[in-house]
Design an enzyme around this catalytic site. Structure first.
Site, PDB file in Angstrom:
ATOM      1  CB  SER A  44      -0.917   0.021   1.221  1.00 30.85           C
ATOM      2  OG  SER A  44      -1.715  -1.131   1.260  1.00 30.85           O
TER       3      SER A  44
HETATM    4  N1  SAH Z   1      -1.133  -4.904   3.860  1.00 32.38           N
HETATM    5  C1  SAH Z   1      -0.373  -5.178   2.657  1.00 32.38           C
HETATM    6  C2  SAH Z   1      -1.160  -4.799   1.425  1.00 32.38           C
HETATM    7  C3  SAH Z   1      -1.244  -5.940   0.508  1.00 32.38           C
HETATM    8  S1  SAH Z   1      -2.445  -5.795  -0.790  1.00 32.38           S
HETATM    9  C4  SAH Z   1       0.986  -4.516   2.693  1.00 32.38           C
HETATM   10  O1  SAH Z   1       1.230  -3.685   3.575  1.00 32.38           O
HETATM   11  O2  SAH Z   1       1.832  -4.848   1.867  1.00 32.38           O
HETATM   12  C5  SAH Z   1      -3.759  -6.810  -0.149  1.00 32.38           C
HETATM   13  C6  SAH Z   1      -3.431  -8.234   0.121  1.00 32.38           C
HETATM   14  O3  SAH Z   1      -4.657  -8.878   0.512  1.00 32.38           O
HETATM   15  C7  SAH Z   1      -2.912  -9.028  -1.066  1.00 32.38           C
HETATM   16  O4  SAH Z   1      -1.667  -9.590  -0.744  1.00 32.38           O
HETATM   17  C8  SAH Z   1      -3.980 -10.098  -1.289  1.00 32.38           C
HETATM   18  O5  SAH Z   1      -3.471 -11.338  -1.719  1.00 32.38           O
HETATM   19  C9  SAH Z   1      -4.592 -10.215   0.093  1.00 32.38           C
HETATM   20  N2  SAH Z   1      -5.944 -10.794   0.135  1.00 32.38           N
HETATM   21  C10 SAH Z   1      -6.951 -10.665  -0.771  1.00 32.38           C
HETATM   22  N3  SAH Z   1      -8.038 -11.339  -0.372  1.00 32.38           N
HETATM   23  C11 SAH Z   1      -7.724 -11.912   0.829  1.00 32.38           C
HETATM   24  C12 SAH Z   1      -8.441 -12.736   1.748  1.00 32.38           C
HETATM   25  N4  SAH Z   1      -9.709 -13.140   1.513  1.00 32.38           N
HETATM   26  N5  SAH Z   1      -7.802 -13.139   2.872  1.00 32.38           N
HETATM   27  C13 SAH Z   1      -6.535 -12.774   3.129  1.00 32.38           C
HETATM   28  N6  SAH Z   1      -5.814 -12.002   2.288  1.00 32.38           N
HETATM   29  C14 SAH Z   1      -6.399 -11.565   1.158  1.00 32.38           C
END
Ligand code: SAH
Length: 254
Positions: free
Chosen positions: A96
């Site tokens: 993010s």
């Molecule tokens: N918090 C992260 C942002 C990652 S983007 C950071 O700081 O880097 C969002 C993430 O959510 C992705 O890696 C995606 O694979 C994950 N995601 C999507 N659906 C999900 C679910 N149902 N359960 C867990 N993770 C999920």
């Protein structure tokens, strides 16, 4: 000049050994300076008070100062690690934007004794920022290789108060519930009832809600001491979608 040929090779060896350390130290300084500039930019609002709100919570700003974002991105993106922008982390996912991480953390109003649940571990950056402030962070990632990499990174960087699991975060993490705060970092079509269930009375959840890739709103969901749940929309955002189903290892590779 007289050269001591016995000392010379030793000096050469010492120089060869120390040079990378000196370079690494200089590199750390560069990253620290860039990070400081980034954090400084988060404290400024948009022009003439329009646009984004400044981040004011010193605890959040200190956490942003502490976490080395360049260690959470792929090598190719290290030069851009302190730009205020999301970056690809593989498997079609992103780390993010720092402003969003700081803004969501500020909205959570967490304290040092708190236990927090994050859905969407990704790179682990948001979890690390929270881990600088709270007692423990449980984080769930649905893409297995990302979850594994995140767990390894947390260990390498000594974040002993972060636990990573691979699975569908829609259902929360019953075993460690209830949580003081819940943060979802992928956009859901609706607020998952199991997450509301796992929120402590007096707790809050921050979650982007809306269709995949557009028209999403960042929502704050609060549960008061009587268990009454209220929600409000805070600002338009753009997140990768919350996917559903079994944890999977597919995607386009890191
Ligand atoms: N918090 C992260 C942002 C990652 S983007 C950071 O700081 O880097 C969002 C993430 O959510 C992705 O890696 C995606 O694979 C994950 N995601 C999507 N659906 C999900 C679910 N149902 N359960 C867990 N993770 C999920």
């Amino acid at each position: 000049m007289h050269t001591n040929w016995r000392v010379f090779p030793i000096a050469l060896m010492a120089a060869a050994l120390l040079a990378p350390c000196a370079l690494a130290a200089a590199d750390d300084d560069v990253h620290r300076e860039r990070r400081e500039q980034l954090v400084e930019s988060l404290t400024r609002s948009g022009f003439f008070g329009l646009g984004r709100q400044a981040i004011e919570d010193e605890t959040v700003l200190d956490a942003m100062r502490a976490v080395e974002r360049h260690r959470f991105v792929q090598l190719a993106h290290v030069p851009r690690a302190y730009e205020d922008t999301p970056l690809p982390i593989g498997h079609g996912q992103t780390i993010s934007q720092p402003y969003i991480v700081a803004f969501m953390t500020e909205l959570l109003q967490v304290e040092e004794d708190d236990v927090v649940l994050e859905i969407g571990a990704g790179s682990g950056y948001q979890a690390a920022v929270l881990a600088e402030i709270v007692d423990h962070v449980y984080t769930i990632e649905i893409i297995e290789p990302l979850g594994r990499q995140c767990a390894e990174r947390m260990e390498e960087l000594d974040y002993g108060n972060v636990t990573v699991s691979v699975g569908d975060g829609y259902y929360g993490w019953e075993e460690h519930a209830p949580f003081d705060a819940i943060i979802v970092t992928a956009a859901a079509s609706h607020i998952p009832p199991p997450l509301v269930e796992q929120l402590k009375p007096g707790g809050r959840m921050v979650i982007p809600v809306g269709p995949p890739f557009g028209g999403q709103n960042l929502m704050v969901v609060e549960k008061d001491e009587e268990g009454t749940v209220t929600q409000r929309s805070v600002m338009p955002v753009r997140f990768v979608p919350l996917t559903r189903g079994e944890a999977n290892g597919d995607g386009d590779g890191a």
